[in-house]
Every structure is written in structure tokens, then in C-alpha cells.
Scaffold this active site. Structure first.
Site, PDB file in Angstrom:
ATOM      1  N   HIS A 107     -18.181 -21.483  54.077  1.00  0.00           N
ATOM      2  CA  HIS A 107     -18.486 -23.078  53.579  1.00  0.00           C
ATOM      3  C   HIS A 107     -17.166 -23.592  52.449  1.00  0.00           C
ATOM      4  CE1 HIS A 107     -18.784 -20.542  49.132  1.00  0.00           C
ATOM      5  NE2 HIS A 107     -19.178 -21.162  49.088  1.00  0.00           N
ATOM      6  N   HIS A 123     -15.972 -25.457  49.196  1.00  0.00           N
ATOM      7  CA  HIS A 123     -16.060 -26.181  47.248  1.00  0.00           C
ATOM      8  C   HIS A 123     -14.975 -27.481  47.379  1.00  0.00           C
ATOM      9  CE1 HIS A 123     -15.962 -22.056  46.030  1.00  0.00           C
ATOM     10  NE2 HIS A 123     -16.910 -22.203  46.562  1.00  0.00           N
ATOM     11  N   CYS A 142     -33.425 -17.309  37.366  1.00  0.00           N
ATOM     12  CA  CYS A 142     -33.954 -15.957  35.953  1.00  0.00           C
ATOM     13  C   CYS A 142     -35.306 -15.330  36.829  1.00  0.00           C
ATOM     14  CB  CYS A 142     -34.947 -16.885  35.212  1.00  0.00           C
ATOM     15  SG  CYS A 142     -36.653 -18.368  36.008  1.00  0.00           S
ATOM     16  N   ASP A 161     -21.215 -17.205  45.367  1.00  0.00           N
ATOM     17  CA  ASP A 161     -20.881 -16.239  46.095  1.00  0.00           C
ATOM     18  C   ASP A 161     -20.943 -14.742  46.765  1.00  0.00           C
ATOM     19  OD1 ASP A 161     -20.543 -19.297  47.306  1.00  0.00           O
ATOM     20  OD2 ASP A 161     -18.542 -18.869  46.708  1.00  0.00           O
ATOM     21  N   HIS A 199     -32.095 -13.101  29.722  1.00  0.00           N
ATOM     22  CA  HIS A 199     -33.019 -14.606  29.952  1.00  0.00           C
ATOM     23  C   HIS A 199     -32.060 -15.250  31.062  1.00  0.00           C
ATOM     24  CE1 HIS A 199     -34.105 -17.396  27.409  1.00  0.00           C
ATOM     25  NE2 HIS A 199     -32.931 -16.898  27.128  1.00  0.00           N
ATOM     26  N   HIS A 211     -40.383 -20.759  34.334  1.00  0.00           N
ATOM     27  CA  HIS A 211     -39.114 -19.779  33.327  1.00  0.00           C
ATOM     28  C   HIS A 211     -39.615 -18.072  32.605  1.00  0.00           C
ATOM     29  CE1 HIS A 211     -34.858 -18.779  31.850  1.00  0.00           C
ATOM     30  NE2 HIS A 211     -36.212 -17.973  30.641  1.00  0.00           N
TER      31      HIS A 211
END
Ligand SMILES: [Zn+2]
Length: 240
Positions: A69, A71, A127, A82, A205, A193
Site C-alpha cells: 500500500h 502512504h 474501540c 500497518d 478506551h 463506543h
């Protein structure tokens, strides 16, 4: 497995997709490796998600031996997402910075993102990922994973409520204890969430577009909590 023609094709693809990330696969067929362009289903410009249809097509063409991929910020330095994605794929990953044309390669090596201070990447480090990782690291429990598209809660989906029972959780009507999952509704029509209750009034979290953190379970978070869920195990419901 990287050769000059793969690098050239991948760089051309990165240019064509700029400012979005390009993604593709390295496929070997009849003893030759080539670059196979894939569609990127991710929302935004700093992420990629290989279109599963393209993955299946590549798989039919030959043997998939690498993930590529780009950037678009020019630096091929791998992000935490990644490194996590590379582990999950069990394949070498190659990253090309565009327009610099610099390359970096990583291979699976047992990387695990830190629980506090991890970077945000939807579906990879989000989350629910931190809840799965906390359960794996502290309880040796492998929670079910669920495919989730970016901002599913704004597109008519209600993934936490639809899936918590399948993942082995039940709602409780008492103060949280360590390991409970607190569902919260944050600028959303449905609970979107979740946090792990760590005990002593603290939660762990990972909020969208922030680093994961340990925070005091106070005002705002308490006010937006819709469910306190306790883990009983995937068979907990039937054996109760
Ligand atoms: Zn990347």
C-alpha cells in the site's frame, strides 16, 4: 519477492490514487511475481481496506505472497495499524511513500500495539479492538471479531447492541467491576463506543481519531453510558 516491475507498477498505482492510499497484492503465478491492483474501500485518505472481491480475484490468479500500500504523506514508515495488519495477514507488507518513491517492508514478528497510547485506525485499532486486546492480554480470552465499516453507527447499523450477546456479554444492573464493558452513546443515534472498566474508577478506551487512553470514569462518560456488560463467555448464556 519485490522486483523492479512490481515497484514500478505499485508506484504508478500510488500516483493514480493520490491523495488516497493505493493498495494491491503481490501474486505469484507460474513462477513469476506481479503486482495486482486492488480497490481501497476505506473512508478517508489515511487508511486502506482491500476490497474482498479483489482479494478473491487475486487468490484465483495465483498465490498471494505480499500486501502493498502507499502512504500519500511521502514516508513509507509503517504505522501501528500497518504492524497490526501485517501480523493479522501473516504476509510481508511493502509500503511505498508517494511522491518520494521510498519503500519500507515489514514481516510478521509478533507485534502487539500498546494498550495505552495506540494510534487510531478504524477496524484495526479502534474501540472494539482495544476491548479484544485487553481480554486477550489480561484474561487470555479471544473475543469474537466483527467486520465493521467506518462510522457504521451513522449508516443505520447498531453493531454493539446487535452483537454483544454473541460475544458472550450480558447486561447487568449494578456498579461495574473490573473487566466489564461499558457501552456509550457518543454523538450517535445508537451506542457506538465502548470502554473497559479497570476498577478504581478508571476506564481504558480508544476514541475515534485519538490515542487510546486510561481515563477517570466520571461525568461525561458516565452520563453517556447506556449498558454495563459483563462477560459470561460464549456458552455462558446457555449454561446459566
Ligand atoms: Zn500504512
Amino acid at each position: 519477492m519485490m522486483n523492479a516491475s512490481i515497484r514500478e507498477s505499485a508506484l504508478a498505482h500510488a500516483k493514480a490514487q493520490y491523495p488516497r492510499e493505493s493498495c494491491g497484492l503481490i501474486v505469484v503465478r507460474k513462477g513469476k511475481a506481479f503486482y495486482f491492483e486492488c480497490g481501497n474501500l476505506a473512508v478517508g485518505t489515511d487508511q486502506f481496506a482491500i476490497d474482498p472481491k479483489d482479494y478473491a480475484r487475486a487468490d484465483r490468479r495465483g498465490v498471494i505472497v505480499g500486501v502493498v500500500h502507499s502512504h500519500p504523506n511521502g514516508s513509507p514508515k509503517p504505522s501501528q495499524a500497518d504492524l497490526v495488519g501485517c501480523e493479522a495477514s501473516q504476509l510481508p507488507w511493502h509500503i511505498v511513500g508517494y511522491p518520494s518513491g521510498q519503500w519500507a517492508s515489514i514481516t510478521p514478528s509478533g507485534y502487539r500495539a500498546p494498550l495505552v497510547g495506540r494510534q487510531w485506525s478504524h477496524g484495526v485499532l479502534d474501540c472494539y479492538s482495544i476491548i479484544r486486546d485487553w481480554y486477550k492480554e489480561t484474561r487470555s480470552i479471544e473475543l469474537l471479531d466483527f467486520t465493521r465499516r467506518d462510522e457504521w453507527w451513522l449508516h443505520g447499523e447498531d453493531l454493539y447492541q446487535a452483537n454483544y450477546e454473541k460475544a458472550g456479554f450480558v447486561p447487568v444492573d449494578e456498579p461495574p467491576i473490573e473487566g466489564d464493558v461499558l457501552l456509550m452513546q457518543v454523538a450517535s443515534p445508537v451506542p457506538n463506543h465502548a470502554a473497559i472498566y479497570l476498577g478504581d474508577g478508571l476506564i481504558l478506551h480508544h476514541l475515534q481519531n485519538r490515542l487510546s487512553s486510561r481515563d477517570v470514569y466520571g461525568g461525561y462518560w458516565q452520563k453517556n453510558t447506556t449498558h454495563i456488560l459483563r462477560y459470561l463467555g460464549e456458552h455462558g448464556l446457555t449454561s446459566r
